[in-house]
Design a protein around this motif. Structure first.
Motif, PDB file in Angstrom:
ATOM      1  N   PRO A 129      50.011  35.073  31.570  1.00  0.00           N
ATOM      2  CA  PRO A 129      48.547  34.986  31.713  1.00  0.00           C
ATOM      3  C   PRO A 129      47.861  36.185  31.095  1.00  0.00           C
ATOM      4  O   PRO A 129      48.407  37.290  31.075  1.00  0.00           O
ATOM      5  CB  PRO A 129      48.357  34.957  33.239  1.00  0.00           C
ATOM      6  CG  PRO A 129      49.583  35.617  33.789  1.00  0.00           C
ATOM      7  CD  PRO A 129      50.700  35.266  32.853  1.00  0.00           C
ATOM      8  N   GLU A 158      45.787  38.558  35.607  1.00  0.00           N
ATOM      9  CA  GLU A 158      46.294  38.095  36.902  1.00  0.00           C
ATOM     10  C   GLU A 158      46.142  39.230  37.903  1.00  0.00           C
ATOM     11  O   GLU A 158      46.470  40.382  37.606  1.00  0.00           O
ATOM     12  CB  GLU A 158      47.766  37.681  36.786  1.00  0.00           C
ATOM     13  CG  GLU A 158      48.332  37.079  38.068  1.00  0.00           C
ATOM     14  CD  GLU A 158      49.748  36.560  37.873  1.00  0.00           C
ATOM     15  OE1 GLU A 158      49.965  35.353  38.013  1.00  0.00           O
ATOM     16  OE2 GLU A 158      50.628  37.391  37.577  1.00  0.00           O
ATOM     17  N   VAL A 193      45.462  27.039  47.145  1.00  0.00           N
ATOM     18  CA  VAL A 193      46.294  27.128  45.940  1.00  0.00           C
ATOM     19  C   VAL A 193      45.949  25.971  45.003  1.00  0.00           C
ATOM     20  O   VAL A 193      45.854  24.820  45.417  1.00  0.00           O
ATOM     21  CB  VAL A 193      47.790  27.082  46.309  1.00  0.00           C
ATOM     22  CG1 VAL A 193      48.656  27.060  45.049  1.00  0.00           C
ATOM     23  CG2 VAL A 193      48.165  28.275  47.169  1.00  0.00           C
ATOM     24  N   GLY A 194      45.716  26.306  43.732  1.00  0.00           N
ATOM     25  CA  GLY A 194      45.353  25.296  42.746  1.00  0.00           C
ATOM     26  C   GLY A 194      43.863  25.196  42.500  1.00  0.00           C
ATOM     27  O   GLY A 194      43.442  24.534  41.551  1.00  0.00           O
ATOM     28  N   VAL A 197      42.614  30.423  38.170  1.00  0.00           N
ATOM     29  CA  VAL A 197      43.171  29.460  39.120  1.00  0.00           C
ATOM     30  C   VAL A 197      43.832  30.235  40.254  1.00  0.00           C
ATOM     31  O   VAL A 197      44.518  31.235  40.011  1.00  0.00           O
ATOM     32  CB  VAL A 197      44.206  28.542  38.434  1.00  0.00           C
ATOM     33  CG1 VAL A 197      44.802  27.558  39.431  1.00  0.00           C
ATOM     34  CG2 VAL A 197      43.571  27.796  37.269  1.00  0.00           C
ATOM     35  N   THR A 209      46.655  30.945  42.367  1.00  0.00           N
ATOM     36  CA  THR A 209      48.085  30.645  42.251  1.00  0.00           C
ATOM     37  C   THR A 209      48.891  31.071  43.473  1.00  0.00           C
ATOM     38  O   THR A 209      50.082  30.789  43.544  1.00  0.00           O
ATOM     39  CB  THR A 209      48.669  31.325  41.005  1.00  0.00           C
ATOM     40  OG1 THR A 209      48.316  32.725  41.014  1.00  0.00           O
ATOM     41  CG2 THR A 209      48.132  30.688  39.739  1.00  0.00           C
ATOM     42  N   ALA A 210      48.244  31.735  44.422  1.00  0.00           N
ATOM     43  CA  ALA A 210      48.943  32.099  45.664  1.00  0.00           C
ATOM     44  C   ALA A 210      47.919  32.336  46.764  1.00  0.00           C
ATOM     45  O   ALA A 210      46.874  32.956  46.543  1.00  0.00           O
ATOM     46  CB  ALA A 210      49.811  33.345  45.469  1.00  0.00           C
ATOM     47  N   GLN A 222      45.903  35.306  45.146  1.00  0.00           N
ATOM     48  CA  GLN A 222      46.245  35.695  43.778  1.00  0.00           C
ATOM     49  C   GLN A 222      45.531  34.762  42.806  1.00  0.00           C
ATOM     50  O   GLN A 222      45.599  33.538  42.950  1.00  0.00           O
ATOM     51  CB  GLN A 222      47.757  35.617  43.540  1.00  0.00           C
ATOM     52  CG  GLN A 222      48.163  35.989  42.108  1.00  0.00           C
ATOM     53  CD  GLN A 222      49.665  36.012  41.931  1.00  0.00           C
ATOM     54  OE1 GLN A 222      50.317  37.010  42.206  1.00  0.00           O
ATOM     55  NE2 GLN A 222      50.221  34.905  41.467  1.00  0.00           N
ATOM     56  N   THR A 276      44.941  33.747  38.718  1.00  0.00           N
ATOM     57  CA  THR A 276      45.547  33.830  37.395  1.00  0.00           C
ATOM     58  C   THR A 276      44.626  33.177  36.377  1.00  0.00           C
ATOM     59  O   THR A 276      44.163  32.053  36.577  1.00  0.00           O
ATOM     60  CB  THR A 276      46.911  33.114  37.383  1.00  0.00           C
ATOM     61  OG1 THR A 276      47.760  33.691  38.392  1.00  0.00           O
ATOM     62  CG2 THR A 276      47.596  33.259  36.027  1.00  0.00           C
ATOM     63  N   LYS A 329      51.277  26.765  30.674  1.00  0.00           N
ATOM     64  CA  LYS A 329      51.295  27.483  31.948  1.00  0.00           C
ATOM     65  C   LYS A 329      52.030  28.816  31.799  1.00  0.00           C
ATOM     66  O   LYS A 329      52.874  28.978  30.921  1.00  0.00           O
ATOM     67  CB  LYS A 329      51.968  26.637  33.026  1.00  0.00           C
ATOM     68  CG  LYS A 329      51.476  25.199  33.118  1.00  0.00           C
ATOM     69  CD  LYS A 329      49.990  25.095  33.411  1.00  0.00           C
ATOM     70  CE  LYS A 329      49.561  23.635  33.537  1.00  0.00           C
ATOM     71  NZ  LYS A 329      48.102  23.503  33.736  1.00  0.00           N
ATOM     72  N   SER A 330      51.717  29.716  32.694  1.00  0.00           N
ATOM     73  CA  SER A 330      52.397  31.005  32.714  1.00  0.00           C
ATOM     74  C   SER A 330      53.886  30.818  32.999  1.00  0.00           C
ATOM     75  O   SER A 330      54.265  30.097  33.919  1.00  0.00           O
ATOM     76  CB  SER A 330      51.771  31.907  33.779  1.00  0.00           C
ATOM     77  OG  SER A 330      52.490  33.103  33.908  1.00  0.00           O
TER      78      SER A 330
END
Length: 356
Positions: free
Chosen positions: A72, A75, A93-94, A179, A181-182, A199, A201, A270-271
């Motif tokens: 990324p 992040e 998440v998402g 986004v 991501t965590a 988190q 990203t 994606k990462s």
């Protein structure tokens, strides 16, 4: 009678040990034969099955590529600047977030009450200042009393501004678009400075990193653009600009080279995905290229097995460069030579060869 018994005993004393010895000899001989039958004895005259290849002069600088990983562009893990209970988590998440979007709300009821207290103090100090101004004009009080009241009012207003800033920081916002991501905490948990809550990203823009041998560093230049493809989507090509060329080799004696590129509009890449940077050199340098797996010997003195008249012949070679899983041979081999490329288990100099 006694004489016969004595003779019989003497005979038995001789015969029994001899019989035992004979049985032991037979047993040992049988064991030896069984053991020898189980031992594999390699027949050096037996031909070895191998795979071989006839060498040709090829274009050394044809198209080739280096594998790397997408990362990324940005992040970060979001944490609170103040401690407090988490009242509301507005994302999961998402979730796609934009810069400045509210993510977490902390409990700020106590801070709001403190603001109300300061407001009462400010109101009283403003009234005092108005009175002291009138009295000072009439010389009814000393000027220092008015100064103290004005300073007290300024201090109260600063404290109020501090409390309002703290209340503002109980609302945690996204520092950039990305986004989630965590999700590292839940509603009702206690937030504190340095404790990650979420988190985020950003994969709108990507970084792509490859590791390149020192001999190939000359192929890359800062701020130049190269074609990059993702293994998952080979039909999509990206243009990546070199933003960093490593100044220090890693454990594998390779140097990292980093590119920046734009992701697709629907963020397909994606990462952590793998990809390749593709190179094509315009010069037509010719040479002999062999698989790296065909080499034996050491890194200092690489060798290959030549096939001559059905036998293996050990040949010293010199390597000029590495191209992925192949090497360019500068000396030791010529066009038309046949080398062993695979299947050289039990192979040795002078072995009989059968090419599969």
């Amino acid at each position: 009678m006694n004489t016969k018994s004595s003779i019989l005993r003497k005979v038995l004393y001789v015969i029994i040990p001899m019989a035992i010895i004979a049985v032991m000899v037979v047993k040992l001989k049988t064991n030896k034969e069984i053991t020898q039958n189980k031992i594999y004895e390699y027949d050096k005259e037996q031909a070895v099955n191998v795979q071989a290849d006839t060498l040709h002069v090829e274009n050394v600088n044809a198209k080739y590529s280096y594998s790397g990983t997408f990362e990324p562009n940005k992040e970060t893990k979001i944490s609170a600047e103040l401690q407090g209970k988490i009242n509301t988590l507005l994302v999961d998440v998402g979730s796609v977030v934009i810069k400045g979007q509210t993510l977490v709300l902390l409990d700020n009821s106590l801070l709001k009450l403190q603001v109300q207290t300061i407001d009462v103090q400010v109101e009283g100090l403003e009234a005092d200042v108005k009175r002291f101004i009138i009295l000072a004009k009439a010389d009814a009080i000393q000027g220092v009393q008015l100064e103290k009241a004005e300073l007290g009012l300024k201090s109260a207003k600063v404290q109020r501004a501090i409390l309002l800033e703290q209340i503002n920081k109980t609302t945690i916002k996204a520092p950039f678009q990305g986004v989630v991501t965590a999700k590292l905490s839940e509603e009702g948990a206690f937030a504190a400075p340095g404790v990650p809550l979420l988190q985020i990203t950003d994969i709108t823009n990507l970084k792509f990193t490859v590791n390149v041998p020192e001999n190939d560093l000359r192929q890359f230049k800062l701020n130049h653009s190269y074609t990059i493809t993702a293994d998952a989507y080979p039909e999509i090509s990206f243009t990546g600009k070199v933003t960093m060329i490593g100044s220090k080799a890693n454990m594998g004696s390779s140097f990292p080279i980093q590119f920046t590129l734009n992701n697709t509009s629907d963020l397909k890449i994606k990462s952590g995905m793998f990809g390749k940077v593709n190179l094509e050199n315009a010069s037509q340098e010719m040479g002999i290229i062999i698989p790296a797996s065909a080499m034996v010997g050491t890194a200092i003195q690489p060798q290959v097995y030549l096939i001559k008249k059905g036998k293996s012949v050990m040949q010293n070679i010199t390597i000029s460069k590495n191209i992925q899983n192949k090497v360019v041979v500068s000396s030791g081999l010529k066009e038309g030579d046949v080398i062993v490329t695979n299947g050289f288990i039990n192979l040795y100099d002078g072995a009989n060869i059968i090419v599969k």
